[in-house]
Motif scaffolding. Structure first.
Motif, short mmCIF file in Angstrom:
data_model
loop_
_atom_site.label_atom_id
_atom_site.label_comp_id
_atom_site.label_asym_id
_atom_site.label_seq_id
_atom_site.Cartn_x
_atom_site.Cartn_y
_atom_site.Cartn_z
N SER A 7 16.82 1.02 0.66
CA SER A 7 16.64 0.73 2.08
C SER A 7 15.48 1.45 2.75
CB SER A 7 17.94 0.98 2.83
OG SER A 7 18.16 2.37 2.91
N GLU A 8 15.38 2.79 2.61
CA GLU A 8 14.36 3.49 3.41
C GLU A 8 12.95 3.03 3.07
OE1 GLU A 8 14.74 5.40 6.21
OE2 GLU A 8 16.71 4.51 5.88
N ARG A 9 12.64 2.93 1.78
CA ARG A 9 11.29 2.54 1.36
C ARG A 9 11.01 1.07 1.63
NH1 ARG A 9 9.25 3.01 -4.17
NH2 ARG A 9 11.32 2.34 -4.77
N GLY A 10 12.08 0.30 1.75
CA GLY A 10 11.91 -1.15 1.84
C GLY A 10 11.91 -1.70 3.25
N LYS A 11 12.12 -0.83 4.24
CA LYS A 11 12.27 -1.33 5.62
C LYS A 11 10.96 -1.86 6.19
CE LYS A 11 16.13 1.34 7.42
NZ LYS A 11 16.51 2.53 8.20
N VAL A 12 11.00 -3.08 6.71
CA VAL A 12 9.84 -3.66 7.38
C VAL A 12 10.31 -4.43 8.62
CG1 VAL A 12 8.22 -3.88 5.44
CG2 VAL A 12 9.95 -5.65 5.80
N ASP A 13 9.36 -4.77 9.46
CA ASP A 13 9.66 -5.51 10.69
C ASP A 13 9.68 -7.01 10.39
OD1 ASP A 13 9.50 -6.71 13.32
OD2 ASP A 13 8.85 -4.74 14.05
N PRO A 14 10.78 -7.70 10.76
CA PRO A 14 10.85 -9.14 10.45
C PRO A 14 9.74 -9.94 11.14
CG PRO A 14 12.71 -8.45 11.84
CD PRO A 14 11.99 -7.19 11.42
N ARG A 15 9.22 -9.42 12.26
CA ARG A 15 8.14 -10.14 12.97
C ARG A 15 6.78 -9.81 12.36
NH1 ARG A 15 8.82 -6.96 18.30
NH2 ARG A 15 8.83 -5.38 16.66
N GLY A 16 6.73 -8.77 11.54
CA GLY A 16 5.45 -8.28 11.02
C GLY A 16 5.29 -8.51 9.54
N ILE A 17 5.39 -7.42 8.77
CA ILE A 17 5.13 -7.51 7.32
C ILE A 17 6.01 -8.55 6.65
CG2 ILE A 17 5.34 -6.22 5.15
CD1 ILE A 17 4.20 -3.79 6.62
N LYS A 18 7.26 -8.64 7.09
CA LYS A 18 8.19 -9.57 6.44
C LYS A 18 7.64 -11.01 6.44
CE LYS A 18 12.27 -10.97 4.89
NZ LYS A 18 12.89 -10.58 3.64
N LYS A 19 7.01 -11.41 7.55
CA LYS A 19 6.54 -12.81 7.58
C LYS A 19 5.02 -12.93 7.43
CE LYS A 19 6.37 -13.87 12.57
NZ LYS A 19 5.11 -14.20 13.01
N ALA A 20 4.35 -11.82 7.16
CA ALA A 20 2.88 -11.86 7.07
C ALA A 20 2.40 -12.59 5.82
CB ALA A 20 2.36 -10.42 7.05
N ASP A 21 1.22 -13.16 5.93
CA ASP A 21 0.57 -13.73 4.74
C ASP A 21 -0.30 -12.68 4.07
OD1 ASP A 21 1.52 -16.33 5.40
OD2 ASP A 21 -0.03 -16.40 6.95
N VAL A 22 -0.90 -11.84 4.93
CA VAL A 22 -1.82 -10.82 4.43
C VAL A 22 -1.42 -9.47 5.00
CG1 VAL A 22 -4.21 -9.98 4.59
CG2 VAL A 22 -3.77 -12.41 4.17
N VAL A 23 -1.37 -8.46 4.15
CA VAL A 23 -1.06 -7.10 4.61
C VAL A 23 -2.18 -6.16 4.17
CG1 VAL A 23 0.66 -5.25 4.68
CG2 VAL A 23 1.41 -7.60 4.29
N LEU A 24 -2.74 -5.45 5.13
CA LEU A 24 -3.73 -4.42 4.81
C LEU A 24 -3.01 -3.09 4.71
CD1 LEU A 24 -6.73 -3.28 4.67
CD2 LEU A 24 -6.59 -3.08 7.13
N VAL A 25 -3.10 -2.45 3.56
CA VAL A 25 -2.45 -1.14 3.38
C VAL A 25 -3.50 -0.10 3.00
CG1 VAL A 25 -0.21 -2.12 2.63
CG2 VAL A 25 -1.94 -1.53 0.92
N ALA A 26 -3.22 1.15 3.36
CA ALA A 26 -4.10 2.25 2.93
C ALA A 26 -3.22 3.36 2.39
CB ALA A 26 -4.93 2.75 4.10
N LEU A 27 -3.66 4.02 1.36
CA LEU A 27 -2.88 5.09 0.72
C LEU A 27 -1.44 4.63 0.49
CD1 LEU A 27 -4.86 6.58 3.09
CD2 LEU A 27 -3.89 8.58 2.02
N GLU A 28 -1.31 3.49 -0.12
CA GLU A 28 0.03 2.91 -0.33
C GLU A 28 0.56 3.25 -1.71
OE1 GLU A 28 2.95 2.18 0.34
OE2 GLU A 28 2.64 0.48 1.67
N ASP A 29 1.85 3.28 -1.82
CA ASP A 29 2.52 3.52 -3.08
C ASP A 29 2.48 2.23 -3.93
OD1 ASP A 29 4.65 4.75 -4.85
OD2 ASP A 29 5.70 3.00 -4.07
N GLY A 30 2.22 2.41 -5.23
CA GLY A 30 2.03 1.26 -6.10
C GLY A 30 3.26 0.37 -6.23
N ASP A 31 4.43 1.00 -6.21
CA ASP A 31 5.67 0.26 -6.36
C ASP A 31 5.86 -0.69 -5.17
OD1 ASP A 31 7.99 -0.20 -7.82
OD2 ASP A 31 9.16 1.03 -6.44
N ARG A 32 5.60 -0.17 -3.98
CA ARG A 32 5.77 -1.03 -2.79
C ARG A 32 4.73 -2.14 -2.79
NH1 ARG A 32 7.18 1.69 2.74
NH2 ARG A 32 4.97 2.22 2.73
#
Ligand code: ATP
Length: 260
Positions: free
Chosen positions: A143-168
């Motif tokens: 749960s903690e690592r997987g939480k996202v906003d349903p209006r945001g990342i959950k429905k996005a086509d493209v996500v820009l990440v920086a210093l992100e964990d490889g698993d996520r």
């Protein structure tokens, strides 16, 4: 209180960046692990010469085109990004009509609120992913690592990440997202998984992305023009070029022995 760094200090920018991170840590924006992650990044920055390399410029061109040509893009903000480059993140989101979402590996409400405050002070409108708003889950992540906003990342086509964990990153890709990653380490799992990996320091990438987006807007590039740029981009080649560049630099330096 940050110490004085003389204008002439050869590592001035790097030290000023560290001061921003330390301030971010003291202001509860950054988790302890965020400081360690930055250290890993610094090592790779040394290897690429602390400049935006040619391969990174190609990735920035493609990332700008993808952000502008996508309807549902989200810029994911963690503590390090908020501490290092909040104003540029807000400008980039505005120019590309992307949403801003706070997305943390180590979630805590105080940290989310601290980051939100910094983004708002930098001029942000809506900031997603705060508190209960992060009510959706990235499938197969606990749960903690997987939480996202349903209006945001959950429905996005493209996500820009920086210093992100490889698993996520891997899980975002499995959800069908296109991921643009800013990561100084071309060997990281994030850089290897993402569709566009910008192997460069986030503090140099953000202004460069803004400049590129502005130039596409000024030239009135059409959707077709933008899609063509994205299509011509090959991440495998660019990552290979980034690694070759490090290899070449190290070979040259090894031949010289002493280079200061
Ligand atoms: P992965 O899980 O993707 O294999 P990792 O375990 O190194 O990589 P983290 O420690 O979660 O991942 O993320 C930190 C990553 O961000 C590192 O690859 C590091 O090189 C990179 N990094 C650190 N500071 C910066 C920065 N200022 N700009 C860009 N990238 C950075």
């Amino acid at each position: 209180m940050p110490h004085e760094i003389p204008e002439s200090h050869p590592r001035r920018i790097s030290l000023l960046t560290r001061d921003k991170l330390i301030a971010g840590f003291n202001n509860k924006l950054i988790a302890t692990a965020g400081l360690i992650a930055h250290g890993r990044g610094e090592a790779f920055d040394y290897l690429i010469g602390e400049v935006t390399t040619k391969p990174a410029k190609r990735s920035i061109d493609a990332a700008a085109a993808l952000l502008l040509s996508t309807e549902n893009a989200v810029i994911s903000v963690n503590g390090n990004v908020a501490a290092l480059t909040p104003e540029d993140v807000v400008v980039l989101a505005r120019l590309t009509a992307a949403a801003l979402e706070i997305n943390l590996f180590y979630r805590s409400l105080p940290r989310e609120l601290a980051i939100q405050k910094v983004l708002k002070a930098a001029g942000a409108g809506q900031v997603m992913g705060v508190g209960k708003a992060a009510g959706a889950l990235i499938p197969h992540l606990e749960s903690e690592r997987g939480k996202v906003d349903p209006r945001g990342i959950k429905k996005a086509d493209v996500v820009l990440v920086a210093l992100e964990d490889g698993d996520r990153t891997e899980h975002l890709i499995n959800m069908g997202k296109k991921v643009i990653a800013i990561d100084l380490n071309p060997f990281s799992r994030t850089a290897q998984y993402a569709q566009i990996s910008i192997v460069d320091n986030v503090v140099r990438v953000m202004p460069a992305l803004i400049e590129r987006v502005r130039s596409y807007l000024a030239k009135k590039f059409t959707q077709q023009d933008l899609e063509k740029i994205v299509k011509a981009y090959n991440n495998k080649t660019i990552l290979g070029n980034s690694i070759s560049l490090i290899n070449r630099r190290l070979t040259e330096l090894a031949q010289k022995g002493v280079f200061l």
